[in-house]
Enzyme design. Structure first.
Site, PDB file in Angstrom:
ATOM      1  N   CYS A  71       0.796  -1.367  -0.116  1.00 13.49           N
ATOM      2  CA  CYS A  71       0.050   0.036   0.063  1.00 13.49           C
ATOM      3  C   CYS A  71       0.832   1.095  -0.050  1.00 13.49           C
ATOM      4  CB  CYS A  71      -0.954   0.147   1.141  1.00 13.49           C
ATOM      5  SG  CYS A  71      -1.878   1.537   1.372  1.00 13.49           S
ATOM      6  N   CYS A  77      -1.136   6.315   6.801  1.00 13.43           N
ATOM      7  CA  CYS A  77      -2.401   5.659   7.511  1.00 13.43           C
ATOM      8  C   CYS A  77      -2.027   4.939   8.742  1.00 13.43           C
ATOM      9  CB  CYS A  77      -3.009   4.639   6.299  1.00 13.43           C
ATOM     10  SG  CYS A  77      -4.351   3.572   6.934  1.00 13.43           S
ATOM     11  N   CYS A  80      -1.810   0.243   9.405  1.00 11.19           N
ATOM     12  CA  CYS A  80      -0.853  -0.787   9.258  1.00 11.19           C
ATOM     13  C   CYS A  80       0.416  -0.067   9.960  1.00 11.19           C
ATOM     14  CB  CYS A  80      -0.519  -1.229   7.884  1.00 11.19           C
ATOM     15  SG  CYS A  80      -1.702  -1.970   7.226  1.00 11.19           S
ATOM     16  N   CYS A 159      -7.786  -0.191   0.277  1.00 10.50           N
ATOM     17  CA  CYS A 159      -7.139  -0.536   1.675  1.00 10.50           C
ATOM     18  C   CYS A 159      -6.439  -2.080   1.157  1.00 10.50           C
ATOM     19  CB  CYS A 159      -7.939  -0.606   2.711  1.00 10.50           C
ATOM     20  SG  CYS A 159      -7.205  -1.508   3.988  1.00 10.50           S
ATOM     21  N   GLN A 282     -15.137 -11.279  14.914  1.00  6.98           N
ATOM     22  CA  GLN A 282     -13.706 -11.358  14.399  1.00  6.98           C
ATOM     23  C   GLN A 282     -13.588 -10.822  12.995  1.00  6.98           C
ATOM     24  OE1 GLN A 282     -11.251 -11.912  16.705  1.00  6.98           O
ATOM     25  NE2 GLN A 282     -12.031 -13.165  18.325  1.00  6.98           N
ATOM     26  N   TYR A 311     -17.543 -13.151  27.949  1.00  7.00           N
ATOM     27  CA  TYR A 311     -17.389 -12.260  26.846  1.00  7.00           C
ATOM     28  C   TYR A 311     -17.618 -13.127  25.489  1.00  7.00           C
ATOM     29  CZ  TYR A 311     -14.425 -10.350  30.545  1.00  7.00           C
ATOM     30  OH  TYR A 311     -14.175  -9.889  31.848  1.00  7.00           O
ATOM     31  N   ASP A 381     -12.624 -14.302  26.589  1.00  9.66           N
ATOM     32  CA  ASP A 381     -12.154 -13.890  25.100  1.00  9.66           C
ATOM     33  C   ASP A 381     -12.368 -12.647  25.277  1.00  9.66           C
ATOM     34  OD1 ASP A 381     -11.554 -12.757  22.880  1.00  9.66           O
ATOM     35  OD2 ASP A 381     -12.804 -13.988  21.697  1.00  9.66           O
ATOM     36  N   CYS A 408      -6.685 -10.411  22.750  1.00  8.32           N
ATOM     37  CA  CYS A 408      -6.067  -9.908  21.643  1.00  8.32           C
ATOM     38  C   CYS A 408      -4.938  -8.824  22.086  1.00  8.32           C
ATOM     39  CB  CYS A 408      -7.174  -9.189  21.114  1.00  8.32           C
ATOM     40  SG  CYS A 408      -8.379  -7.839  22.047  1.00  8.32           S
TER      41      CYS A 408
HETATM   42  N1  SAH Z   1     -15.724 -14.502  21.603  1.00 12.25           N
HETATM   43  C1  SAH Z   1     -16.216 -13.538  20.764  1.00 12.25           C
HETATM   44  C2  SAH Z   1     -16.337 -12.013  21.123  1.00 12.25           C
HETATM   45  C3  SAH Z   1     -14.790 -11.630  21.686  1.00 12.25           C
HETATM   46  S1  SAH Z   1     -14.736  -9.805  21.813  1.00 12.25           S
HETATM   47  C4  SAH Z   1     -15.683 -13.684  19.434  1.00 12.25           C
HETATM   48  O1  SAH Z   1     -14.761 -14.380  19.237  1.00 12.25           O
HETATM   49  O2  SAH Z   1     -16.201 -13.324  18.387  1.00 12.25           O
HETATM   50  C5  SAH Z   1     -15.261  -9.512  23.363  1.00 12.25           C
HETATM   51  C6  SAH Z   1     -16.495  -9.426  23.662  1.00 12.25           C
HETATM   52  O3  SAH Z   1     -16.882  -9.014  25.106  1.00 12.25           O
HETATM   53  C7  SAH Z   1     -17.369  -8.210  22.783  1.00 12.25           C
HETATM   54  O4  SAH Z   1     -18.784  -8.876  22.245  1.00 12.25           O
HETATM   55  C8  SAH Z   1     -17.861  -7.212  23.870  1.00 12.25           C
HETATM   56  O5  SAH Z   1     -19.074  -6.811  23.585  1.00 12.25           O
HETATM   57  C9  SAH Z   1     -17.976  -8.142  25.188  1.00 12.25           C
HETATM   58  N2  SAH Z   1     -17.694  -7.493  26.513  1.00 12.25           N
HETATM   59  C10 SAH Z   1     -16.959  -6.276  26.676  1.00 12.25           C
HETATM   60  N3  SAH Z   1     -16.936  -5.862  28.061  1.00 12.25           N
HETATM   61  C11 SAH Z   1     -17.763  -6.934  28.753  1.00 12.25           C
HETATM   62  C12 SAH Z   1     -18.002  -7.214  29.903  1.00 12.25           C
HETATM   63  N4  SAH Z   1     -17.529  -6.550  30.998  1.00 12.25           N
HETATM   64  N5  SAH Z   1     -18.980  -8.351  30.045  1.00 12.25           N
HETATM   65  C13 SAH Z   1     -19.123  -9.253  29.205  1.00 12.25           C
HETATM   66  N6  SAH Z   1     -18.761  -8.951  27.923  1.00 12.25           N
HETATM   67  C14 SAH Z   1     -18.295  -7.863  27.618  1.00 12.25           C
END
Ligand code: SAH
Length: 453
Positions: A71, A77, A80, A159, A282, A311, A381, A408
């Site tokens: 790019c 930008c 990246c 992009c 994702q 999450y 997650d 992440c």
């Molecule tokens: N496991 C899923 C989402 C992961 S991202 C996947 O792989 O697609 C993290 C997620 O946590 C998001 O959906 C966000 O809305 C949620 N989140 C953020 N803070 C939170 C909290 N305090 N309690 C519960 N969920 C939460």
């Protein structure tokens, strides 16, 4: 040393945001766009007591690890950070970063970090993009990307990380706005209508979603714009999102359906997912499958287990695990995501899952104390900031046999693993980094902890 000084420096390592780091008499300089192995002429931009920031002015000797970036805008930008580094070295750097964070922040002497799972084709992998609209200095209507750490738009619709359809969608919107005299939103005055276009593509089905984020309740002549957008093959969802606040947060809460469905449908492995504009999904579907397969393997399910997933978003991981478990319970804070999760369970005929709306740090302790819930396996997650202390505390009290931690952000992962492994409660078995974000400094991980206490 003072601001604007010009210095020569050898870059030796890379910082957590992908910046090059070199030292002058032990004093570190952080240089954006410089790479390990470069000999560079740099200009100091900010001088602090213990370190300084500098700008890359000239490469005197290029690092042998440089590769040709795809790019032309990669330095301007903010998307990246390490496109100029060969992909092989990007993976090496990410593995080192994970290991170093686990040692420095997590206190693990020799963390069991596996080689990063990389991509065969580390470009055009993103299924989602959020393009801001505005006017450039000459007053032309533009869309593109924010320059690093600012809100000035670097114009560009092509992009190297995104899908090719984005360009046609964006040009259709720009042409339409120019024809009809529709104003982009102006952050300074709070006037103007279109703030962002959120674009998503379901890689498995080819379905395309456009969600226009507006500072108002309606978009002029929307059915005409809709006709033009629906000429693009794959278009199945057009919605408006209302965001009238003076905020950096891109999306507001209200979704107004315009045409087609209010979601697109994608597939990971053999599970289908419906995804709404407001739900997290994702961004790299090719790598997501590797991530979820790793999480599934680490969960070690035999069909007898009760699994809690905190999450859980739209239930992606929960549903991925459900066929191998007795029961899966997910907790998520965004109402639309929980609706998506329930709908996705029904869509796949999966009946042994339940989803709870609320904060993980509130729902889990309440369910544990009031209902005495148990878990054989817990999957978490969380967003970048990691797990809340109340969550970790309840997990330690619930004592699941296995904890699968998807993260992440290696720094908060390391912090949380340290807490879970304190006093020998859990043992860190392995950490699998997955390159979800090639060309950027980001890296995703799946960690497996087993109960020892
Ligand atoms: N496991 C899923 C989402 C992961 S991202 C996947 O792989 O697609 C993290 C997620 O946590 C998001 O959906 C966000 O809305 C949620 N989140 C953020 N803070 C939170 C909290 N305090 N309690 C519960 N969920 C939460």
């Amino acid at each position: 040393m003072k601001k604007n000084d010009l210095l020569q420096i050898k870059i030796e390592s890379m910082g957590s945001a992908g910046e090059g780091i070199g030292k002058i008499d032990g004093y570190p300089l952080f240089v954006k766009d410089a790479l390990p192995g470069d000999l560079a002429e740099v200009r100091l931009t900010k001088v602090k007591k213990n370190y300084a920031y500098a700008r890359l002015e000239r490469l005197l000797e290029a690092s042998p690890d440089r590769a040709k970036p795809r790019c032309p805008l990669h330095r301007r930008c903010g998307g990246c950070q390490i496109q100029a580094l060969s992909y092989e070295k990007q993976l090496e750097y990410k593995e080192t970063k994970v290991r170093e964070d686990l040692i420095r922040i997590g206190g693990f002497a020799d963390p069991p970090v596996l080689p990063v799972l990389g991509m065969e084709e580390p470009y055009h992998y993103r299924n989602k993009a959020q393009f801001p609209f505005g006017r450039d200095r000459e007053g032309r209507l533009v869309t593109g990307f924010y320059a690093g750490r600012t809100h000035s738009i670097v114009p560009g619709t092509d992009c190297a990380l995104g899908v090719p359809e984005n360009q046609r969608i964006l040009e259709t919107i720009l042409d339409f706005m120019n024809e009809k005299g529709i104003e982009p939103y102006d952050e300074k005055t709070g006037k103007g209508l279109l703030r962002h276009a959120l674009l998503r593509k379901a890689f498995a089905t080819g379905e395309l979603m456009v969600c226009l984020v507006i500072n108002g309740k309606s978009f002029p002549d929307i059915s005409e714009l809709s006709d033009r957008l629906f000429e693009i093959p794959g278009m199945t969802s057009l919605t408006l999102n209302v965001n009238r606040r003076n905020t950096n947060v891109i999306l507001g809460e209200e979704i107004i359906p315009v045409r087609g469905q209010t979601f697109i449908t994608d597939r990971i492995g053999d599970i289908s997912y419906q995804i709404s504009p407001l739900s997290f999904y994702q961004v790299n579907p090719v790598q997501t499958e590797k991530l979820y397969r790793t999480a599934l393997a680490y969960a070690g399910l035999t069909g007898e287990e009760t699994v809690w997933e905190l999450y859980c978003g739209i239930g992606t991981i929960s549903l991925f695990l459900a066929r191998n478990a007795r029961r899966v319970c997910g907790v998520e804070i965004v109402p639309q995501a929980v609706e998506d999760a329930r709908r996705n369970a029904a869509l796949n005929g999966i009946t042994n899952v339940e989803f709870y709306l609320g904060k993980a740090e509130e729902v889990l302790p309440q369910k544990y104390e009031k209902d005495g819930i148990q878990a054989d396996v817990m999957v978490v997650d969380p967003p970048r900031k990691g797990c809340d202390a109340a969550c970790l505390d309840t997990m330690l009290r619930m004592k699941p046999q296995r904890i699968v931690y998807v993260s992440c952000d290696p720094a908060t992962l390391a912090r949380d693993l340290k807490i879970l492994c304190a006093d020998g409660a859990y043992e860190l078995q392995k950490v699998q980094p997955v390159d979800m974000f090639p060309q950027t400094a980001g890296v995703e991980n799946v960690a497996l902890l087993t109960y020892c206490g």
